[in-house]
Write an enzyme that holds these catalytic residues in place. Structure first.
Site, short mmCIF file in Angstrom:
data_model
loop_
_atom_site.label_atom_id
_atom_site.label_comp_id
_atom_site.label_asym_id
_atom_site.label_seq_id
_atom_site.Cartn_x
_atom_site.Cartn_y
_atom_site.Cartn_z
N PHE A 191 0.81 -1.22 0.00
CA PHE A 191 0.00 0.00 0.00
C PHE A 191 0.83 1.26 0.00
CE2 PHE A 191 0.79 -0.31 4.60
CZ PHE A 191 1.05 1.02 4.94
N LYS B 45 -1.44 -7.40 -9.05
CA LYS B 45 -2.43 -7.42 -7.98
C LYS B 45 -2.09 -6.26 -7.05
CE LYS B 45 -3.25 -8.41 -4.17
NZ LYS B 45 -3.71 -7.50 -3.05
N GLU C 78 -5.26 -3.86 -1.93
CA GLU C 78 -6.69 -3.55 -1.85
C GLU C 78 -6.95 -2.27 -1.08
OE1 GLU C 78 -5.74 -6.73 1.31
OE2 GLU C 78 -5.07 -6.10 -0.69
N SER D 115 5.43 -6.76 4.21
CA SER D 115 5.99 -7.11 5.51
C SER D 115 6.75 -8.43 5.44
CB SER D 115 4.88 -7.21 6.55
OG SER D 115 4.06 -8.34 6.29
N CYS E 168 9.96 1.07 3.68
CA CYS E 168 10.91 0.06 4.14
C CYS E 168 12.31 0.61 4.26
CB CYS E 168 10.89 -1.16 3.22
SG CYS E 168 11.34 -0.80 1.50
N GLU F 249 9.55 -3.85 13.68
CA GLU F 249 9.23 -2.84 12.67
C GLU F 249 7.94 -2.14 13.07
OE1 GLU F 249 9.08 -2.37 7.85
OE2 GLU F 249 8.14 -4.16 8.71
#
Length: 492
Positions: free
Chosen positions: A152, A176, A179, A229, A284, A385
């Protein structure tokens, strides 16, 4: 910005409504405005996209590379023409500032530009007379159908670490998107449609876990790219690799920056604040730990606390805003819970950004910059994290101690050093166990013509996104050894 109809998939050159029984709302994280609904597409729609990609691939791989890149030249121009609209869409659905969104989109375009060099980058090599009358050469061929599973936090950039290289190398692609942020990719696919790419070369399937699992298990998909992740990266890598696919999975991070006593503190603090709090810490490569060495502690601590306190937080489309919200209420709650963990472990809350009141956006998912001082180097907060605008401060005595701390962690995405000492800088880049190293740089983000590296639990696979690594990943090598005796050959 509101999408009245549920988002559609793009399969075989056509926009198609999904047969999904479940939908999710797409929400502006700053205003909580509902932007649209996204289908959680069933496996059957992934299968339809794969079938279209496989059929298209038979012709696409035969298209000369010089012709394939013409579509990328067109795409680059379309992205430039739609630059502001795409950046605003990123801000609206993702939450980052407009300046950050524009920077993200610029990096996406750079990858398209690099992929246009495929006629050179994809070349093999040869050697005559490896033995008498025998020649040997290596060529690169496309792997086939590829898939990209997107996160995202960079809906405009991260897909372009992979997509332009894949299609330039003669592969076909299924994307993909996350969402949580599907609108940016929908607009990008509208631009891809305008390039007149042959039907089936690029396909878009919205969805969540069912769609992902269908991608991981489909026997026709040969290569999968993922960013997200570490727990999800491990899952995707293990399941896809078990199915015989080549996989590249960029995972999470806990990125340290080391500040030596000889660092220029004013410049260091500005860069460190941008690194830790840019994109609300949701990247990240964000700095999440600042390790001061020796006498750097007092001056850096005071200055970074001041910078954090002054950072302007709000809606990313408004002028002068320096940091937007986090992606969802669940993310906000998780981040605030982790801040409390740091306090419980003995950390001193130097700057508390929890539950701010942003005028006009009281319902938004906002957390202001937060700094935890003197956190336990072995504690949970130093090893977890957070993926939010939280910077932990640790003090150590020597650069050797700092490097040992960097190397003791499970992560290996990025580590940075701030110094004016060349010998210290060389020691750090030589010894630090991380895939991306910054020297007086806060976010060591590689340019498009270098691979986006990552070590240890921050990456699963062998070949990374971007540059030559992407070309290696999206091609398979074939070595040919030839011998043509004169009595077998037609005489002229």
């Amino acid at each position: 910005m509101t999408v009245n109809q549920p988002l559609k998939n793009y399969i075989n050159g056509e926009w198609q409504g999904s047969s999904a029984s479940n939908y999710l709302q797409v929400v502006n994280p700053a205003t909580t405005e509902i932007l649209g609904t996204v289908p959680l597409s069933p496996a059957s729609e992934v299968n339809a996209a794969v079938a279209a990609a496989a059929t298209a691939g038979k012709v696409w791989r035969q298209t000369p590379p010089t012709e394939r890149v013409q579509y990328l030249f067109t795409l680059k121009n379309l992205l430039e023409a739609s630059f502001t609209d795409l950046a605003e869409t990123i801000t609206i659905e993702c939450g980052k500032t407009l300046t950050e969104a524009k920077g993200e989109l610029r990096r996406a375009i750079e990858n398209v530009e690099v992929a246009c060099g495929i006629p050179m980058l994809m070349q093999g090599y040869n050697l005559e007379d490896v033995a008498r009358g025998i020649d040997e050469f290596m060529i690169r061929q496309p792997v086939g159908v590829t898939a990209i599973i997107c996160p995202f936090n960079f809906p405009g950039m991260i897909p372009f670490w992979f997509l332009p290289y894949s299609i330039a190398c003669g592969n076909t692609v299924i994307v993909k998107p996350s969402e949580k942020v599907p609108l940016t990719m929908e607009k990008i696919f509208q631009l891809l449609e305008q390039t007149k790419l042959p039907k089936g070369v690029v396909n878009l399937v919205n969805g969540a876990k069912e769609a992902v699992d269908a991608i991981l298990d489909h026997p026709t998909i040969r290569a999968i790219s993922f960013v997200g992740s570490t727990p999800v990266a491990k899952y995707i890598y293990s399941r896809a690799a078990a199915n015989g696919k080549r996989v590249q999975c960029q995972g999470g991070a806990k990125n340290p920056i080391i500040v030596l006593p000889d660092a220029d503190i004013e410049t260091t603090v500005k860069i460190a604040a941008d690194s830790a709090f840019g994109c609300a810490g949701q990247r990240c490569l964000a700095a999440s730990l600042a390790v001061t060495v020796g006498e750097a502690k007092d001056s850096f601590t005071e200055a970074i606390a001041n910078a954090a306190s002054k950072r302007v937080v709000g809606y990313g489309l408004e002028p002068n805003v320096e940091m937007g919200p986090v992606i969802s209420p669940e993310s906000k709650q998780r981040i605030e819970n982790l801040i409390q963990v740091g306090i419980n472990e003995g950390g001193n809350l130097l700057v508390d950004g929890r539950n701010p009141q942003i005028s006009g956006y009281e319902k938004g998912n906002f957390i202001k910059p937060t700094i935890l001082q003197n956190i336990n180097p072995q504690g949970e907060i130093a090893r977890t994290e957070i993926f939010g605008p939280v910077l932990g401060l640790i003090h150590l005595d020597t650069i050797e101690d700092a490097i040992a701390f960097v190397n003791s962690g499970d992560w290996g995405n990025m580590a940075c050093l701030f110094t004016t000492n060349g010998a210290a800088a060389r020691k750090f880049r030589y010894e630090a166990e991380a895939g991306n190293i910054g020297i007086n740089i806060g976010v060591a983000a590689p340019m498009a013509f270098f691979p986006f590296s990552g070590w240890k639990a921050s990456f699963f696979g062998d070949l990374h996104g971007q540059g030559r690594d992407a070309v290696e990943f999206f091609t398979q090598t074939k070595v040919i050894v030839e011998r043509w005796p004169k009595n077998w050959s037609r005489q002229f």
